[in-house]
Design a protein around this motif. Structure first.
Motif, PDB file in Angstrom:
ATOM      1  N   THR A  65       0.874  -1.046   0.035  1.00  0.00           N
ATOM      2  CA  THR A  65       0.009  -0.047   0.033  1.00  0.00           C
ATOM      3  C   THR A  65       0.814   1.274  -0.038  1.00  0.00           C
ATOM      4  O   THR A  65       1.916   1.368   0.682  1.00  0.00           O
ATOM      5  N   PRO A  66       0.488   2.309  -0.703  1.00  0.00           N
ATOM      6  CA  PRO A  66      -0.789   2.301  -1.740  1.00  0.00           C
ATOM      7  C   PRO A  66      -0.540   1.475  -2.870  1.00  0.00           C
ATOM      8  O   PRO A  66      -1.574   1.113  -3.492  1.00  0.00           O
ATOM      9  N   HIS A  67       0.616   1.213  -3.404  1.00  0.00           N
ATOM     10  CA  HIS A  67       0.812   0.099  -4.251  1.00  0.00           C
ATOM     11  C   HIS A  67       2.515  -0.167  -4.433  1.00  0.00           C
ATOM     12  O   HIS A  67       3.160   0.492  -3.438  1.00  0.00           O
ATOM     13  N   PRO A  68       2.939  -0.960  -5.231  1.00  0.00           N
ATOM     14  CA  PRO A  68       4.474  -1.470  -5.240  1.00  0.00           C
ATOM     15  C   PRO A  68       5.206  -0.162  -5.488  1.00  0.00           C
ATOM     16  O   PRO A  68       4.558   0.956  -6.263  1.00  0.00           O
ATOM     17  N   PRO A  69       6.337  -0.261  -5.064  1.00  0.00           N
ATOM     18  CA  PRO A  69       7.168   0.849  -5.478  1.00  0.00           C
ATOM     19  C   PRO A  69       7.411   0.879  -7.178  1.00  0.00           C
ATOM     20  O   PRO A  69       7.583  -0.006  -7.422  1.00  0.00           O
ATOM     21  N   ILE A  70       7.613   2.414  -7.235  1.00  0.00           N
ATOM     22  CA  ILE A  70       7.761   2.470  -8.841  1.00  0.00           C
ATOM     23  C   ILE A  70       9.198   3.285  -9.026  1.00  0.00           C
ATOM     24  O   ILE A  70       9.161   4.310  -8.075  1.00  0.00           O
ATOM     25  N   PHE A  71       9.952   2.828  -9.712  1.00  0.00           N
ATOM     26  CA  PHE A  71      11.336   3.402  -9.884  1.00  0.00           C
ATOM     27  C   PHE A  71      11.208   3.960 -11.563  1.00  0.00           C
ATOM     28  O   PHE A  71      10.735   3.015 -12.345  1.00  0.00           O
ATOM     29  N   ILE A  72      11.414   5.104 -11.875  1.00  0.00           N
ATOM     30  CA  ILE A  72      11.644   5.609 -13.242  1.00  0.00           C
ATOM     31  C   ILE A  72      13.086   5.601 -13.895  1.00  0.00           C
ATOM     32  O   ILE A  72      14.109   6.206 -13.125  1.00  0.00           O
ATOM     33  N   GLY A  73      13.305   4.475 -14.673  1.00  0.00           N
ATOM     34  CA  GLY A  73      14.764   4.324 -15.329  1.00  0.00           C
ATOM     35  C   GLY A  73      14.968   5.240 -16.144  1.00  0.00           C
ATOM     36  O   GLY A  73      14.336   5.726 -17.092  1.00  0.00           O
ATOM     37  N   GLY A  74      16.073   5.576 -16.202  1.00  0.00           N
ATOM     38  CA  GLY A  74      16.851   6.805 -17.252  1.00  0.00           C
ATOM     39  C   GLY A  74      17.659   7.751 -16.588  1.00  0.00           C
ATOM     40  O   GLY A  74      17.986   7.816 -15.319  1.00  0.00           O
ATOM     41  N   ALA A  75      17.844   8.855 -17.412  1.00  0.00           N
ATOM     42  CA  ALA A  75      18.834   9.925 -16.994  1.00  0.00           C
ATOM     43  C   ALA A  75      18.078  11.094 -16.502  1.00  0.00           C
ATOM     44  O   ALA A  75      17.416  10.969 -15.836  1.00  0.00           O
ATOM     45  N   GLU A  76      18.561  12.221 -17.114  1.00  0.00           N
ATOM     46  CA  GLU A  76      17.868  13.531 -16.500  1.00  0.00           C
ATOM     47  C   GLU A  76      16.336  13.548 -16.606  1.00  0.00           C
ATOM     48  O   GLU A  76      15.711  14.126 -15.622  1.00  0.00           O
ATOM     49  N   ALA A  77      16.008  13.326 -18.038  1.00  0.00           N
ATOM     50  CA  ALA A  77      14.395  13.370 -18.079  1.00  0.00           C
ATOM     51  C   ALA A  77      13.772  12.399 -17.204  1.00  0.00           C
ATOM     52  O   ALA A  77      12.947  12.527 -16.621  1.00  0.00           O
ATOM     53  N   ALA A  78      14.185  11.310 -16.864  1.00  0.00           N
ATOM     54  CA  ALA A  78      13.727  10.412 -15.763  1.00  0.00           C
ATOM     55  C   ALA A  78      13.668  10.817 -14.636  1.00  0.00           C
ATOM     56  O   ALA A  78      12.608  10.745 -13.691  1.00  0.00           O
ATOM     57  N   ALA A  79      14.796  11.582 -14.107  1.00  0.00           N
ATOM     58  CA  ALA A  79      14.895  12.146 -12.778  1.00  0.00           C
ATOM     59  C   ALA A  79      13.704  13.017 -12.547  1.00  0.00           C
ATOM     60  O   ALA A  79      13.025  13.231 -11.669  1.00  0.00           O
ATOM     61  N   GLU A  80      13.427  14.194 -13.600  1.00  0.00           N
ATOM     62  CA  GLU A  80      12.666  15.077 -13.490  1.00  0.00           C
ATOM     63  C   GLU A  80      11.157  14.345 -13.439  1.00  0.00           C
ATOM     64  O   GLU A  80      10.221  14.828 -12.837  1.00  0.00           O
ATOM     65  N   ARG A  81      10.884  13.273 -14.150  1.00  0.00           N
ATOM     66  CA  ARG A  81       9.542  12.481 -14.326  1.00  0.00           C
ATOM     67  C   ARG A  81       9.355  11.980 -12.754  1.00  0.00           C
ATOM     68  O   ARG A  81       8.281  12.183 -12.145  1.00  0.00           O
ATOM     69  N   ALA A  82      10.485  11.420 -12.245  1.00  0.00           N
ATOM     70  CA  ALA A  82      10.389  10.761 -10.841  1.00  0.00           C
ATOM     71  C   ALA A  82       9.978  12.019  -9.800  1.00  0.00           C
ATOM     72  O   ALA A  82       9.131  11.777  -8.838  1.00  0.00           O
ATOM     73  N   ILE A  83      10.459  13.112 -10.028  1.00  0.00           N
ATOM     74  CA  ILE A  83      10.324  14.267  -9.020  1.00  0.00           C
ATOM     75  C   ILE A  83       8.761  14.470  -9.298  1.00  0.00           C
ATOM     76  O   ILE A  83       8.233  14.713  -8.183  1.00  0.00           O
TER      77      ILE A  83
END
Length: 273
Positions: free
Chosen positions: A173-191
């Protein structure tokens, strides 16, 4: 700091269940499997590391089916995708696959996702490479609604569905951990989404603070993949308090794979369970 392994499980190397058992026996925390539905013969998209695309990319087993088999023979091992090419997938089916795997593993799943690199592979699935980032943003929002809402609903530019019922819900809960793979764009998406980040390791320990600086104010979990077996780099990431390091193992028959795992385990023994 947790220590995991990533590899391509194929029809030519160690099986998923045997690999999972071997990882638990050696104290590794997790197994992350990549995904490619197929590799278009055109090969217009260059390989991520340059040169010829390695053979295992063509022969990768489905990560969800494989991890389900691994779940059946393990008790503690965290089961992850690194990464699921969500932009090539139906979001409703994928939500059910993840929730099912989280159920049968008793809450041991970690969902790594990415925007992908092989434009021809995306196109075969009907995905426009030019808008894959916007599509991924909507998919992340929609899939979390499916997991957490009894009556899920989403209306976007790419993803659109009216109120619906979708079970099972994940164990975590609330759901499985999600990790965004990649470089700068992925970091911004994770944020933006408040999720974890899954970058590739830097080559020099001195580069670690700069790599992680963009997340300093957000306190988001970080899993670093493709880490070289370099004591200074490993200690540098440990000092930076990343959540997890994931080491790559080549696709090999069982005896060679076990030797490779033993070598990594020896290098990181102070961080193993």
């Amino acid at each position: 700091m947790k220590i995991g392994i990533t590899t391509f499980v194929t029809d030519e190397g160690i099986s998923g269940p045997k690999l999972g058992v071997a990882l638990e026996e050696r104290g590794f925390e997790s197994l992350f499997l990549p995904e490619h539905s197929h590799i278009p013969a055109s090969r217009k998209s260059p390989a991520p590391g340059g040169g010829e695309l390695p053979r295992e990319y063509y022969r990768a087993l489905d990560p969800f089916v494989t991890l389900g088999a691994v779940a059946a023979v393990t008790e503690r091992l965290i089961l992850g995708t690194g990464v699921t090419l969500l932009i090539q997938r139906d979001v409703i089916h994928t939500a059910k696959e993840v929730a099912t795997l989280d159920r049968i593993s008793h809450g041991r799943f970690v969902f790594g996702v990415g925007a992908g690199w092989n434009r021809e592979e995306m196109a075969d699935h009907g995905t426009d490479p030019r808008t894959r980032g916007a599509l991924l943003d909507e998919q992340l929002e929609a899939i979390r609604s499916i997991w957490t809402d009894d009556l899920a609903e989403y209306h976007g530019r790419f993803i659109d569905f009216d109120p619906m019922y979708a079970w099972p819900k994940p164990v975590q809960t609330p759901h499985p951990p999600i990790f965004i793979g990649g470089a700068e764009a992925a970091a911004e998406r994770a944020i933006r989404h408040g999720l974890g980040w899954l970058p590739t390791a830097v080559a020099d320990p001195a580069e670690i603070p700069a790599q992680l600086a963009r997340l300093d104010a957000h306190e988001l979990p970080v899993t670093v993949a493709f880490v070289p077996v370099d004591p200074a780099l490993i200690d540098g990431y440990a000092q930076a308090e990343v959540q997890r390091l994931v080491f790559s193992v080549p696709t090999l028959p069982e005896p060679e794979t076990l030797c490779a795992l033993d070598a990594i385990a020896k290098a990181v023994d102070r961080y193993l369970v």
